[in-house]
Design an enzyme around this catalytic site. Structure first.
Site, mmCIF file in Angstrom:
data_model
loop_
_atom_site.group_PDB
_atom_site.id
_atom_site.type_symbol
_atom_site.label_atom_id
_atom_site.label_comp_id
_atom_site.label_asym_id
_atom_site.label_seq_id
_atom_site.Cartn_x
_atom_site.Cartn_y
_atom_site.Cartn_z
ATOM 1 N N ARG A 13 0.841 -1.213 0.000
ATOM 2 C CA ARG A 13 0.000 0.000 0.000
ATOM 3 C C ARG A 13 0.869 1.255 0.000
ATOM 4 O O ARG A 13 0.523 2.271 -0.618
ATOM 5 C CB ARG A 13 -0.907 -0.011 1.239
ATOM 6 C CG ARG A 13 -1.978 -1.089 1.194
ATOM 7 C CD ARG A 13 -2.629 -1.293 2.558
ATOM 8 N NE ARG A 13 -3.737 -2.240 2.493
ATOM 9 C CZ ARG A 13 -4.413 -2.661 3.557
ATOM 10 N NH1 ARG A 13 -4.082 -2.239 4.767
ATOM 11 N NH2 ARG A 13 -5.412 -3.517 3.421
ATOM 12 N N GLU A 66 -5.789 -3.900 -2.698
ATOM 13 C CA GLU A 66 -4.976 -3.523 -1.526
ATOM 14 C C GLU A 66 -5.802 -2.776 -0.489
ATOM 15 O O GLU A 66 -5.300 -1.887 0.199
ATOM 16 C CB GLU A 66 -3.787 -2.646 -1.953
ATOM 17 C CG GLU A 66 -2.817 -3.342 -2.856
ATOM 18 C CD GLU A 66 -1.821 -4.189 -2.110
ATOM 19 O OE1 GLU A 66 -1.949 -4.297 -0.871
ATOM 20 O OE2 GLU A 66 -0.935 -4.749 -2.765
#
Ligand code: TGC
Ligand code: FAD
Length: 392
Positions: free
Chosen positions: A251, A371
Site C-alpha cells: 500500500r 490492496e
C-alpha cells in the site's frame, strides 16, 4: 504528440529533500520507463497482453525488492527510493507497477520477513532478477475485504500439507513460478505457504474481459488436494497480521505509484491545453481550464509531501499501518480525480490511445479497489482515531 515528452512535477522543490542516491534511482527508473514502457504500453493494453519481455529490465533497475538487502539479491535501498521507483513505473502504467509491487512487497517481503534462511537463499536472489516471478493469494471468491473469513485450508499429513481452496483476482497468477498463499490450518490459524507451479492439483486460470489493468495478468489460484512439502511453510509469523503486514508495504508503494499516474495525466493535460486552440486561443487561457490544472498541481504537490513524510517515517521504522492507509486512499483518489479532469481537458482526444489518460483512468479504478478499497481505508482511519472498529 510524442509520448516521451514527460517532465516530472516539482512545484515545491521536493527534489531538495531527496538524497543524490534517491534522485539517481528515480531518474534511472524514469529513463527506463520512457525508453521501454511508454512506446509499447498502449498497444499491450489494447490487446490485453502482459509485456513479459520487461521483466528482465525491471530486475535490472532494482524494481524487484528495492529495500531487500543486497546479500539476498535486493538493491538494499531505502523506502523513499522504493517509493520513487513505484512512482516512475506507474507513470508508465499501473499494471507494470503492480507487477513490481507484488513481486517486491507481497512475495519477496514475506519470504524475507517470515521465511526460513533456506527459503530466503532459495527464492530471493532469483526473484530479485525476475528469473523467478511470484504472486500473492489472499482474496477469495467470497472473501475480499474480509480476508479473516477465508476458507482455503491446509491439513497436516505428516510429511506434507494438503492444500485445498481457491483464490481470485490474483495479479501475476497466470505466469508466476511461485505463489505465496494464505490458508487456515486445523486450528483456524492463518499461515503463509509457498506453492510452486507444477505441483499436482495447482492451476492458475487467467481472468479475461477486464476493462482495467489490461496490461497486467490477473488470474485465479485453484488448489485441489495439492501436496505441499512441509519446508514450504513460512515459519516465522502467522495470523491475519502476517498478510496484512505485507499489504502495508504494498500500500505504501501504491501511494507513491498513484503520484506517477497523476503526474502523467497532468503533464499531458498541461501540454495539450497550451497547444489546443479553440475560439482562436489556447484552451489553457480559459479560466475553467486553468482551475482544473491549478487544482491538479496543488493535489499532486500535497500527495508528494504526504509520501515524502511517510517515507521518512518508514525509513525510521515509525510509519503506522493507519498512516499508510491514509496515504494510499488519498493519493489513489487524487490520481483518479486528476485522470477524470485531464480526460475532459483533452476533449474527444482524451478517449483515444493517442494520450495516456483513459488508460490511467481505467487502471486507477482497480487501484482504488485492490490492496484495501477506498471505503476500507477510510474505516481504518476511523478506527485509528476513535478506537472503535466499524468493519463488522
Ligand atoms: P483486525 O482484527 O483489525 O486485525 C487482525 C490482526 O492483524 C493485525 N493488523 C495488521 N498487521 C499489520 N499490518 C496491518 N495493516 C494490520 N491491520 C491489522 C492486527 O493488529 C491483528 O493482530 P493480532 O495479533 O491482534 O491478531 O482484522 P479484521 O479482520 O477486523 O480486518 C481489518 C481490515 C478490514 C482492515 C482488514 O481485513 C483489511 O485490511 N481488509 C482489506 C483486505 C485487503 O486489503 N486485501 C488486499 C489483498 S492483496 C491485493 O489486493 C494485491 S493487489 C496487488 C497489485 O496488483 O498491486
Ligand atoms: P468486497 O469486499 O466485496 O467489497 C465490495 C464493496 O463493499 C466495496 O465498495 C467495499 O468498500 C464495500 N465494503 C466491504 N466491506 C465493507 C465494510 N465493512 N464497510 C463498508 N463497506 C464495505 N487480491 C489478492 O489477494 N492478490 C492480488 O494479487 C490481487 N490483485 C488484484 C488485481 C486486480 C486487478 C483487482 C481488481 C483485485 C485484486 N485483488 C488481489 C483483490 C482485491 O484486493 C479485492 O478486490 C479487494 O480487497 C476488495 O475485495 P472485493 O473485490 O471482494 O470487494
Amino acid at each position: 504528440m510524442s509520448k516521451n515528452q514527460f517532465k516530472g512535477c516539482d512545484y515545491y522543490n521536493i527534489d531538495e529533500l531527496l538524497s543524490d542516491e534517491q534522485k539517481m534511482v528515480r531518474d534511472a527508473a524514469r529513463q527506463w520507463v520512457s525508453k521501454e514502457v511508454s512506446p509499447i504500453i498502449e498497444d499491450h493494453c489494447q490487446k490485453a497482453i502482459f509485456p513479459k519481455h520487461l521483466l528482465k529490465g525491471l530486475g535490472e533497475i532494482g524494481a524487484f525488492g528495492p529495500y531487500i538487502p543486497q546479500e539476498y539479491g535486493g538493491a538494499g535501498l531505502d523506502h523513499i527510493s522504493y517509493g520513487l521507483i513505484m512512482q516512475e513505473l506507474e507513470r508508465g502504467d499501473s499494471g507494470i507497477r503492480s507487477t513490481a509491487s507484488v513481486q517486491s512487497s507481497l512475495v519477496m517481503y514475506p519470504i524475507f520477513s517470515y521465511g526460513s534462511e533456506e527459503q530466503k537463499r532459495k527464492y530471493l536472489p532469483k526473484l530479485a532478477t525476475g528469473e523467478m516471478m511470484g504472486c500473492f493469494g489472499l482474496t477469495e471468491p467470497d472473501h475480499g475485504s474480509n480476508p479473516s473469513a477465508m476458507v482455503t485450508n491446509i491439513k497436516d499429513k505428516g510429511d506434507h500439507y494438503l492444500l485445498n481452496g481457491a483464490k481470485m483476482w490474483i495479479s501475476n497468477a497466470p505466469f508466476a513460478d511461485i505463489a505465496v498463499v494464505w490458508a487456515k490450518n486445523e486450528e483456524g490459524r492463518i499461515k503463509g505457504i509457498l506453492v510452486e507451479r507444477g505441483m499436482k492439483g495447482f492451476s492458475t486460470p487467467e481472468t479475461h474481459g477486464k476493462w482495467s489493468l489490461r496490461a497486467s495478468a490477473t488470474g485465479e489460484l485453484v488448489f485441489d488436494n495439492v501436496k505441499v512439502p512441509k519446508e514450504n511453510l513460512l515459519p516465522n509469523k502467522d495470523g491475519l497480521g502476517a498478510p496484512l503486514g505485507c499489504l502495508d508495504s504494498a500500500r505504501y508503494g501504491i501511494a507513491w505509484g498513484a503520484i506517477g499516474a497523476a503526474m502523467d495525466c497532468y503533464d499531458s493535460a498541461l501540454r495539450y491545453s497550451l497547444e489546443r486552440q479553440q475560439f482562436e486561443k489556447p484552451i489553457a487561457s480559459f479560466q475553467l481550464q486553468q482551475k482544473k490544472l491549478a487544482e491538479m498541481i496543488t493535489e499532486i504537490t500535497k500527495a508528494q509531501l504526504l509520501c515524502w513524510r511517510l517515507g521518512s517515517l518508514k525509513n525510521q521504522g515509525k510509519a503506522t499501518s493507519a498512516q499508510i492507509s491514509m496515504a494510499k486512499r488519498n493519493n489513489v483518489n487524487m490520481a483518479l480525480e486528476i485522470a477524470r479532469e485531464a480526460r475532459q481537458i483533452h476533449g474527444a482526444m482524451g478517449i483515444t490511445g493517442e494520450y495516456p489518460i483513459m488508460r490511467h483512468m481505467m487502471n486507477l479504478e482497480s487501484v482504488i479497489t485492490y490492496e484495501g478499497t477506498h471505503d476500507i481505508h477510510l474505516l481504518i482511519t476511523g478506527n485509528d482515531i476513535t478506537g472503535i472498529p466499524s468493519f463488522k
